[in-house]
Write a protein that holds these residues in place. Structure first.
Motif, mmCIF file in Angstrom:
data_model
loop_
_atom_site.group_PDB
_atom_site.id
_atom_site.type_symbol
_atom_site.label_atom_id
_atom_site.label_comp_id
_atom_site.label_asym_id
_atom_site.label_seq_id
_atom_site.Cartn_x
_atom_site.Cartn_y
_atom_site.Cartn_z
ATOM 1 N N LYS A 89 9.319 8.380 -0.126
ATOM 2 C CA LYS A 89 8.829 9.517 0.646
ATOM 3 C C LYS A 89 8.009 10.421 -0.278
ATOM 4 O O LYS A 89 8.290 10.531 -1.469
ATOM 5 C CB LYS A 89 9.991 10.296 1.258
ATOM 6 C CG LYS A 89 10.710 9.540 2.360
ATOM 7 C CD LYS A 89 11.814 10.394 2.993
ATOM 8 C CE LYS A 89 12.485 9.653 4.137
ATOM 9 N NZ LYS A 89 13.563 10.453 4.761
ATOM 10 N N ASP A 139 5.697 4.674 9.553
ATOM 11 C CA ASP A 139 4.256 4.821 9.721
ATOM 12 C C ASP A 139 3.505 3.508 9.560
ATOM 13 O O ASP A 139 2.311 3.429 9.876
ATOM 14 C CB ASP A 139 3.706 5.847 8.723
ATOM 15 C CG ASP A 139 3.945 5.426 7.283
ATOM 16 O OD1 ASP A 139 4.883 4.636 7.049
ATOM 17 O OD2 ASP A 139 3.201 5.886 6.399
ATOM 18 N N ALA A 184 3.416 10.487 5.021
ATOM 19 C CA ALA A 184 4.859 10.657 4.814
ATOM 20 C C ALA A 184 5.369 9.873 3.618
ATOM 21 O O ALA A 184 6.395 10.227 3.024
ATOM 22 C CB ALA A 184 5.620 10.230 6.074
#
Length: 308
Positions: free
Chosen positions: A265, A236, A196
């Motif tokens: 991102k 994450d 991500a």
């Protein structure tokens, strides 16, 4: 009509017996036999053509039905494209075998010939079979899926379709690249879409004598005002600090190299990279009095050389 079979039976006359039978026939009997055979073949041919086009219609309907079922079950696009292409090939093979049987050719003989030819073709087309096996492995292991941006076999692009033998990717400049599945299943794949977040990195050269601290302060201010730049941890990696950093990376020949890193991102990677190339070049000299040097060579002339 003469028939050929790998398993001869007593009910099928031999060529010699058929020749003898034809010799004993009168002209009228021979003409009746030929007319009967021609009419029988014409009927068989008409039925075969009808079955072929009817089969194509049924295959199209079954293909659409299978596609709708996979769509309703929200199957992965990569799995759907693979299964649909496999279903189409199998159905057309069955249709061809059926049409051949209607024409009077022994399907058992045809299948035996096809199996024998398949072994020879398989040895000749070992690469194609490897691509088929690679497609199965890709669907099972899922190193990538449709929509992922990957780099493999010297090409980079977005995966648009995964077929039985090949994978299609679309490059950034809109080129369609077809890559065999065999090489993809055994080679190295860089999948940019699995994570991500990605780290953006810049290498910025400033002049000797310029303030590294001033450059660091102004760059971090730029990042702090941009919502695309991660400040702190990410979902994450909750235990990691992914805040931007500016470090002195290298004392090069003509410049002091600053290493600048920031997390964003994955979808913002290139926009952030190009945006800050421009901002750093345009704003850093004004805000921090920084200059960007170019490669240069200093030549020193000694007094002895001047006298000579």
């Amino acid at each position: 009509m003469l028939q050929i079979d790998f398993f001869p039976t007593d009910s099928i006359p031999t060529a010699k017996e058929e020749t003898s039978m034809l010799k004993n026939m009168s002209f009228d009997q021979l003409l009746d036999t030929l007319v009967h055979d021609v009419v029988h073949f014409a009927i068989s041919l008409a039925v075969a053509i009808l079955v072929f086009y009817l089969g194509k219609f049924i295959i199209k309907k079954l293909y659409t039905l299978t596609d709708n079922i996979l769509t309703r079950r929200h199957a992965e696009p990569s799995l759907s494209s693979f299964l649909l292409s496999l279903v189409r090939i199998l159905l057309y093979f069955l249709l061809i075998v059926t049409v051949i049987g209607i024409l009077g050719i022994e399907t058992s003989s045809f299948l035996a010939l096809f199996a024998s030819a398949g072994v020879a073709i398989g040895m000749a087309l070992s690469g194609t079979l490897q691509n088929f096996a690679g497609g199965v492995l890709i669907l099972l292991l899922k190193p990538y899926k449709i929509g992922d941006y990957i780099e493999a076999q010297g090409y980079a692009g977005t995966v648009t379709k995964i077929e039985i033998f090949n994978t299609l990717i679309c490059t950034a400049d809109n080129k369609s690249i077809i890559i065999p599945n065999g090489g993809l299943s055994t080679g190295t794949i860089n999948n940019y879409s699995t994570q991500a977040y990605r780290r953006v990195e810049w290498s910025i050269g400033i002049s000797y004598g310029d303030s590294v601290e001033a450059a660091r302060r102004e760059i971090l201010k730029m990042f702090a005002s941009d919502s695309r730049i991660v400040q702190g941890s990410t979902p994450d990696a909750p235990d990691s600090d992914r805040s931007p950093i500016v470090r002195l990376g290298q004392l090069a020949d003509s410049s002091v190299q600053l290493t600048v890193r920031a997390w964003v991102k994955s979808g913002d990677f290139w926009n952030v990279y190009f945006d800050y190339n421009e901002r750093i070049y345009a704003e850093l000299p004004t805000l921090a009095g920084i200059s960007f040097p170019f490669p240069q060579l200093d030549v020193h002339v000694t007094a002895s050389q001047q006298q000579a």
